[in-house]
Design a protein around this motif. Structure first.
Motif, PDB file in Angstrom:
ATOM      1  N   ILE A 137      -7.413  20.846  57.601  1.00  0.00           N
ATOM      2  CA  ILE A 137      -7.664  22.023  56.755  1.00  0.00           C
ATOM      3  C   ILE A 137      -7.590  21.609  55.283  1.00  0.00           C
ATOM      4  O   ILE A 137      -8.407  22.032  54.462  1.00  0.00           O
ATOM      5  N   GLY A 138      -6.622  20.738  54.973  1.00  0.00           N
ATOM      6  CA  GLY A 138      -6.554  20.201  53.616  1.00  0.00           C
ATOM      7  C   GLY A 138      -7.792  19.373  53.294  1.00  0.00           C
ATOM      8  O   GLY A 138      -8.406  19.524  52.222  1.00  0.00           O
ATOM      9  N   ALA A 139      -8.171  18.510  54.221  1.00  0.00           N
ATOM     10  CA  ALA A 139      -9.320  17.626  53.980  1.00  0.00           C
ATOM     11  C   ALA A 139     -10.614  18.420  53.820  1.00  0.00           C
ATOM     12  O   ALA A 139     -11.459  18.097  52.985  1.00  0.00           O
ATOM     13  N   ILE A 140     -10.762  19.481  54.590  1.00  0.00           N
ATOM     14  CA  ILE A 140     -11.993  20.283  54.484  1.00  0.00           C
ATOM     15  C   ILE A 140     -12.074  20.945  53.110  1.00  0.00           C
ATOM     16  O   ILE A 140     -13.099  20.871  52.430  1.00  0.00           O
ATOM     17  N   GLY A 141     -10.992  21.600  52.689  1.00  0.00           N
ATOM     18  CA  GLY A 141     -11.016  22.253  51.380  1.00  0.00           C
ATOM     19  C   GLY A 141     -11.308  21.245  50.280  1.00  0.00           C
ATOM     20  O   GLY A 141     -12.172  21.463  49.420  1.00  0.00           O
ATOM     21  N   TRP A 142     -10.608  20.143  50.325  1.00  0.00           N
ATOM     22  CA  TRP A 142     -10.769  19.116  49.280  1.00  0.00           C
ATOM     23  C   TRP A 142     -12.165  18.476  49.326  1.00  0.00           C
ATOM     24  O   TRP A 142     -12.888  18.463  48.316  1.00  0.00           O
ATOM     25  N   LEU A 143     -12.544  17.960  50.501  1.00  0.00           N
ATOM     26  CA  LEU A 143     -13.778  17.160  50.578  1.00  0.00           C
ATOM     27  C   LEU A 143     -15.023  18.007  50.842  1.00  0.00           C
ATOM     28  O   LEU A 143     -16.033  17.869  50.150  1.00  0.00           O
ATOM     29  N   VAL A 144     -14.951  18.868  51.851  1.00  0.00           N
ATOM     30  CA  VAL A 144     -16.161  19.605  52.253  1.00  0.00           C
ATOM     31  C   VAL A 144     -16.509  20.653  51.188  1.00  0.00           C
ATOM     32  O   VAL A 144     -17.648  20.751  50.743  1.00  0.00           O
ATOM     33  N   ASP A 145     -15.507  21.419  50.752  1.00  0.00           N
ATOM     34  CA  ASP A 145     -15.784  22.378  49.674  1.00  0.00           C
ATOM     35  C   ASP A 145     -16.059  21.650  48.364  1.00  0.00           C
ATOM     36  O   ASP A 145     -16.863  22.103  47.549  1.00  0.00           O
ATOM     37  N   GLY A 146     -15.415  20.495  48.180  1.00  0.00           N
ATOM     38  CA  GLY A 146     -15.691  19.691  46.985  1.00  0.00           C
ATOM     39  C   GLY A 146     -17.148  19.249  46.952  1.00  0.00           C
ATOM     40  O   GLY A 146     -17.823  19.334  45.912  1.00  0.00           O
ATOM     41  N   ALA A 147     -17.644  18.791  48.089  1.00  0.00           N
ATOM     42  CA  ALA A 147     -19.052  18.391  48.169  1.00  0.00           C
ATOM     43  C   ALA A 147     -19.952  19.605  47.989  1.00  0.00           C
ATOM     44  O   ALA A 147     -20.992  19.552  47.327  1.00  0.00           O
ATOM     45  N   ALA A 148     -19.523  20.735  48.546  1.00  0.00           N
ATOM     46  CA  ALA A 148     -20.307  21.961  48.419  1.00  0.00           C
ATOM     47  C   ALA A 148     -20.457  22.335  46.947  1.00  0.00           C
ATOM     48  O   ALA A 148     -21.541  22.705  46.494  1.00  0.00           O
ATOM     49  N   ILE A 149     -19.375  22.225  46.195  1.00  0.00           N
ATOM     50  CA  ILE A 149     -19.423  22.591  44.775  1.00  0.00           C
ATOM     51  C   ILE A 149     -20.435  21.718  44.033  1.00  0.00           C
ATOM     52  O   ILE A 149     -21.244  22.217  43.245  1.00  0.00           O
ATOM     53  N   MET A 150     -20.394  20.410  44.302  1.00  0.00           N
ATOM     54  CA  MET A 150     -21.352  19.493  43.665  1.00  0.00           C
ATOM     55  C   MET A 150     -22.791  19.943  43.896  1.00  0.00           C
ATOM     56  O   MET A 150     -23.640  19.860  43.022  1.00  0.00           O
ATOM     57  N   GLY A 181      -7.191  23.243  49.296  1.00  0.00           N
ATOM     58  CA  GLY A 181      -7.270  22.086  50.188  1.00  0.00           C
ATOM     59  C   GLY A 181      -6.540  20.880  49.619  1.00  0.00           C
ATOM     60  O   GLY A 181      -5.764  20.214  50.311  1.00  0.00           O
ATOM     61  N   TYR A 182      -6.777  20.636  48.334  1.00  0.00           N
ATOM     62  CA  TYR A 182      -6.139  19.471  47.714  1.00  0.00           C
ATOM     63  C   TYR A 182      -4.620  19.654  47.674  1.00  0.00           C
ATOM     64  O   TYR A 182      -3.866  18.710  47.867  1.00  0.00           O
ATOM     65  N   GLU A 183      -4.189  20.885  47.476  1.00  0.00           N
ATOM     66  CA  GLU A 183      -2.743  21.130  47.446  1.00  0.00           C
ATOM     67  C   GLU A 183      -2.101  20.861  48.805  1.00  0.00           C
ATOM     68  O   GLU A 183      -1.000  20.323  48.892  1.00  0.00           O
ATOM     69  N   ILE A 184      -2.807  21.209  49.864  1.00  0.00           N
ATOM     70  CA  ILE A 184      -2.314  20.885  51.219  1.00  0.00           C
ATOM     71  C   ILE A 184      -2.198  19.366  51.368  1.00  0.00           C
ATOM     72  O   ILE A 184      -1.183  18.847  51.857  1.00  0.00           O
ATOM     73  N   MET A 185      -3.227  18.648  50.924  1.00  0.00           N
ATOM     74  CA  MET A 185      -3.204  17.184  51.021  1.00  0.00           C
ATOM     75  C   MET A 185      -2.049  16.608  50.203  1.00  0.00           C
ATOM     76  O   MET A 185      -1.373  15.676  50.619  1.00  0.00           O
ATOM     77  N   MET A 186      -1.817  17.189  49.010  1.00  0.00           N
ATOM     78  CA  MET A 186      -0.739  16.703  48.148  1.00  0.00           C
ATOM     79  C   MET A 186       0.617  16.878  48.818  1.00  0.00           C
ATOM     80  O   MET A 186       1.456  15.990  48.791  1.00  0.00           O
ATOM     81  N   TYR A 254      -4.833   9.232  43.628  1.00  0.00           N
ATOM     82  CA  TYR A 254      -3.692  10.023  43.143  1.00  0.00           C
ATOM     83  C   TYR A 254      -2.780  10.408  44.311  1.00  0.00           C
ATOM     84  O   TYR A 254      -1.559  10.436  44.185  1.00  0.00           O
ATOM     85  N   LEU A 255      -3.394  10.684  45.462  1.00  0.00           N
ATOM     86  CA  LEU A 255      -2.609  11.065  46.639  1.00  0.00           C
ATOM     87  C   LEU A 255      -1.941   9.856  47.290  1.00  0.00           C
ATOM     88  O   LEU A 255      -1.123  10.006  48.197  1.00  0.00           O
ATOM     89  N   GLY A 256      -2.325   8.658  46.857  1.00  0.00           N
ATOM     90  CA  GLY A 256      -1.812   7.448  47.504  1.00  0.00           C
ATOM     91  C   GLY A 256      -2.472   7.208  48.844  1.00  0.00           C
ATOM     92  O   GLY A 256      -1.908   6.549  49.722  1.00  0.00           O
ATOM     93  N   LEU A 257      -3.671   7.739  49.018  1.00  0.00           N
ATOM     94  CA  LEU A 257      -4.397   7.560  50.281  1.00  0.00           C
ATOM     95  C   LEU A 257      -5.530   6.559  50.070  1.00  0.00           C
ATOM     96  O   LEU A 257      -5.974   6.329  48.947  1.00  0.00           O
TER      97      LEU A 257
END
Ligand SMILES: [Fe+2]
Ligand SMILES: [Fe+2]
Lengths: 331, 103
Positions: A137-150, A181-186, A254-257
């Protein structure tokens, strides 16, 4: 997002049986950055391209509720549950804004929904991947919605007015999606080693499908040119993908991932992150229906539609009752 | 979708949705939706278009009640009042000396 599948079908030739004078005037309006509105003359191929793109986009928003809905009842806290619920509601709203925009082109809602349910219509292949853990759920918000915004920000300037206006509404809401999403990942990345491993696992599985969301490489994309001339599209697939990669790689650091790409390098000269080769065979497999969840997504959508029949029926019965009561009161 | 018991959703009338924001501006068109009747159109508009307190007031109008100018009337509609044709309707047409101050 969500518009990648467009690039998989060959468009009708723009010049086919159109009046050259009207066509020239239309192109001049586009070149002058005027917006095309529903009642205006437009080439048939422009109309068809938009109906396909906007409806695929709408279907993607609707199907996109499923992978996230999978974790709604298992969110780790009430706060996360409310946030996720709000995001999923937004996606449903996005689908509705977009169906309305598509309808202005002379296609009915019934027809569009029918195309989705019959399996004829495409939607973004990213939603054919499963959500295996909460970290997804974190990854989707961060990456999938991030790509959507672009992808969606340039669509706010699309030449077709109703689509551009729907995208402005949508973009206002997407920022919340990506940040939650990014906050969940953080939170996971700063948590226990097990939680951090969950976050890394989610990144491993969602990275490449997200990179592929922008659609085939420009050299394999069948009709970028016409869509660019008509200003339905403002940037090529590869240009948008590069923007996404450049924005996202430092966020992962930044996440160390670790981005799951051993060939990923930073090119000092161009100031771009350069990815390794993309597995387009996988992309086409998923587009053609062989992704892990294609079947499940469509079956769920059909079931939900059938299960909702009584609600539509009740709404009509209630409307009829109210009309009758009004007539009686007036008499 | 059509099934025996249920009219297709698109046979429900189309409504245009207008919102008046908090900032005192007038109602602005935001999109459209289908609903079985007026009251449900208003409820749907609230759910679909105002999830973040966007509106102090919502209007829904049956789309077929809107009387619109036609695109090919644009020239006769707009052209006569453009700045090129009637520049004297605009403040910058008038030269006021700087000494007079801001006007
Ligand atoms: Fe969305
Ligand atoms: Fe979103």
């Amino acid at each position: 997002m969500y518009t990648q599948a467009l690039s998989t079908e060959r468009p009708a030739p723009a010049s086919a049986v159109e009046d050259p004078a009207l066509l020239a005037r239309f192109q001049a309006r586009i070149d002058a950055e005027e917006r095309i509105e529903p009642m205006d003359w437009m080439p048939k191929a422009y109309r068809q391209t938009l109906i396909r793109q906007i409806s695929q986009h709408a279907h993607s928003e609707i199907i996109g509720m499923q992978p996230e809905g999978n974790w709604l009842t298992r969110a780790p806290s009430l706060k996360r549950k409310l946030q996720l619920l709000a995001k999923i509601q937004d996606e449903g709203g996005h689908g509705l804004y977009l169906y309305s925009a598509a309808e202005t082109l002379g296609v009915s809602r019934e027809e569009l929904v029918g195309q989705l349910l019959s399996g004829k219509a495409k939607y973004s292949s990213i939603f054919n991947y499963p959500t295996l853990s909460w970290a997804d759920i974190g990854a989707i918000g961060w990456l999938v919605d991030g790509a959507a915004i672009m992808n969606q920000i340039p669509l706010c300037r699309c030449s077709y007015g109703p689509y551009a206006r729907a995208m402005i509404l949508i973009c206002k809401e997407e920022s919340f999606h990506q940040r939650q999403g990014y906050e969940i990942m953080m939170t996971l990345a700063k948590g226990t080693p097990k939680q951090k491993a969950m976050a890394q696992d989610a990144l491993n599985r969602w990275w490449w499908p997200s990179v592929m969301m922008f659609g085939p490489s420009d050299k394999d994309s069948v009709h970028s040119d016409q869509a660019m001339r008509w200003k339905i599209k403002r940037f090529t697939n590869d240009a948008l993908r590069q923007k996404f990669v450049d924005a996202t790689v430092p966020q992962a650091h930044y996440l160390g991932l670790t981005i799951p790409d051993p060939d990923l390098t930073y090119d000092e000269a161009s100031k771009h992150w350069i990815t390794g080769p993309i597995d387009w065979d996988e992309f086409w497999r998923v587009v053609k229906g062989e992704g892990p969840c294609n079947k499940q997504r469509l079956e769920t959508r059909r079931k939900v539609h059938d299960d909702g029949a009584w609600v539509r029926e009740a709404a009509e019965a209630f409307a009829a009752k109210r009309r009758k009561a009004k007539r009686a009161a007036a008499a | 979708m059509t099934d025996q018991n249920n009219k297709p959703e698109s046979l429900w009338p189309l409504y245009e949705v207008f919102l008046r924001p908090r900032n005192g501006l007038s109602h602005k068109h935001v999109g459209s939706l289908h609903a079985a009747d007026d009251e449900m159109a208003l409820q749907n508009a609230r759910d679909v278009y105002t999830r973040r307190g966007e509106a102090m007031s919502i209007w829904v109008v049956p789309s077929k009640a809107i009387i619109a100018s036609a695109p090919d009337e644009r020239d006769s509609l707009i052209e006569p009042s453009t700045e090129e044709r009637k520049p004297y309707r605009h403040p910058t047409f008038y030269d006021i000396p700087d000494e007079v101050g801001h006007m």
